[in-house]
Write a protein that holds these residues in place. Structure first.
Motif, short mmCIF file in Angstrom:
data_model
loop_
_atom_site.label_atom_id
_atom_site.label_comp_id
_atom_site.label_asym_id
_atom_site.label_seq_id
_atom_site.Cartn_x
_atom_site.Cartn_y
_atom_site.Cartn_z
N ASN A 164 2.62 -0.56 4.25
CA ASN A 164 1.47 -1.29 4.60
C ASN A 164 1.26 -1.37 6.02
OD1 ASN A 164 1.30 -1.83 1.69
ND2 ASN A 164 2.23 -3.89 1.88
N ASN A 217 -2.70 3.28 3.96
CA ASN A 217 -2.44 2.19 3.20
C ASN A 217 -2.54 0.63 4.05
OD1 ASN A 217 -1.24 0.29 1.40
ND2 ASN A 217 0.96 1.12 1.79
N GLU A 223 0.03 -9.54 1.89
CA GLU A 223 0.85 -8.33 1.91
C GLU A 223 1.74 -8.46 2.99
OE1 GLU A 223 -1.59 -4.98 -0.43
OE2 GLU A 223 -1.52 -4.81 1.66
N CYS A 264 1.33 -6.75 -4.23
CA CYS A 264 1.31 -5.35 -4.59
C CYS A 264 0.31 -4.85 -5.56
CB CYS A 264 2.72 -5.12 -5.24
SG CYS A 264 4.05 -5.60 -4.01
N ASP A 265 0.29 -3.50 -5.73
CA ASP A 265 -0.86 -3.11 -6.41
C ASP A 265 -0.40 -3.64 -8.01
OD1 ASP A 265 -2.42 -1.87 -4.61
OD2 ASP A 265 -1.08 0.20 -4.86
N CYS A 289 7.20 -4.27 -1.62
CA CYS A 289 6.73 -3.48 -3.03
C CYS A 289 7.83 -2.58 -3.49
CB CYS A 289 5.33 -2.95 -3.03
SG CYS A 289 4.08 -4.21 -2.60
N GLN A 291 8.87 0.69 -4.58
CA GLN A 291 8.33 2.01 -4.86
C GLN A 291 9.31 2.86 -5.41
OE1 GLN A 291 5.17 2.35 -4.88
NE2 GLN A 291 4.20 0.71 -3.18
#
Length: 295
Positions: A164, A217, A223, A264-265, A289, A291
């Protein structure tokens, strides 16, 4: 990316049958560092055991691998202090930029294409981010070197690994820069990284750059991002929304009943904050997050 350039997903990673540069070893190692005790899985990148995947505290700061804020992903070979990855693959050659956060020199494994000669900041007297040899060339803008839109393959491969606050090519912002961006891949004459958390406001160590918008991003108010290791008031540590006290700038109260943005998404597990669960074996915690590692 996988060896043949396909972008087929399989269980959160690339299709294992296709081969690829990243391997997560079986058999976790229990590690205790300043953040507590956790199970660490050694991650091998292109056949190499790198500092941010070797389950050791290489820089002696009390934090191991993803729990060290200088580790920007599983294929990063510097736990600090420099923010360059030290794998020789951050760029595709002089002036050319590759996906900064995967393994490999050049776009062949991710199809991410950029060139610092397309950065309008690359003008006299300093020609950032890479110097006079990479001066701004308007004719390259919109060409294959600097496409207006990155390919679907690039946007599938690189953004999940991109912290991010950064674009795919290592152009990042930090809280103290008030919206400005710097290139974290800058090197000195000995090819040693110069950009560190302590020097993000030094344009010699961390030269200015212009982010590539379609693979940027951003860092939302709730975040974690580079240089922002803790959530501001109003963002619940466990990811729950608390009725809304955080506004668009991360600190101004919003109307009653508002809801702070998610950390997070959707569908992506949160990590790295007190109370968060550890990421699963084949995932890596990138700025808060989980990934997927790319096989």
């Amino acid at each position: 990316a996988d060896a043949d350039g396909d972008s087929d997903r399989d269980g959160g990673g690339w299709d294992v049958e296709d081969g690829g540069p990243i391997e997560v070893r079986d058999g976790g190692v229990e590690i205790t560092d300043d953040g507590g005790t956790f199970v660490c899985y050694v991650t091998i990148c292109d056949g190499h055991e790198l500092e941010c995947g070797n389950c050791r505290d290489d820089d002696g700061d009390g934090r191991v691998d993803w729990r060290d804020r200088e580790c920007l992903g599983p294929c990063d070979n510097t736990e600090g202090p420099a923010l360059n990855a030290d794998i020789g693959g951050e760029t595709g050659g002089p002036c050319r930029a590759d996906c900064y956060f995967d393994f490999g020199n050049g776009p062949g494994n991710d199809d991410c294409l950029w060139d610092h000669r397309c950065d309008p900041l690359a003008v006299a007297p300093d020609f950032p981010p890479e110097g006079e040899g990479c001066a701004f060339d308007a004719d390259r803008v919109g060409s294959r070197d600097c496409p207006a839109d990155q390919s679907e393959q690039c946007l599938t491969v690189c953004p999940p690994l991109t912290p991010n606050g950064c674009d795919c090519f290592g152009c990042c912002t930090f809280p103290e820069l008030s919206g400005a961006f710097v290139w974290i891949g800058a090197l000195d004459d000995d090819n040693q990284g110069t950009c560190t958390f302590d020097l993000v406001d030094d344009p010699t160590a961390c030269p200015p750059c212009t982010p590539v918008e379609d693979c940027f991003n951003d860092c939302g108010p709730c975040e974690i991002c580079l240089g922002k290791d803790e959530l501001p008031p109003g963002c619940d540590q466990d990811g729950d929304r608390d009725g809304g006290v955080v506004g668009a700038d991360g600190g101004v109260p919003i109307a009653d009943g508002g809801v702070p943005p998610a950390r997070c998404d959707p569908g992506v597990q949160e990590c790295g904050q007190p109370g968060d669960e550890l990421c699963a074996r084949d995932y890596y915690c990138v700025t808060g997050c989980c990934q997927p590692t790319i096989f």
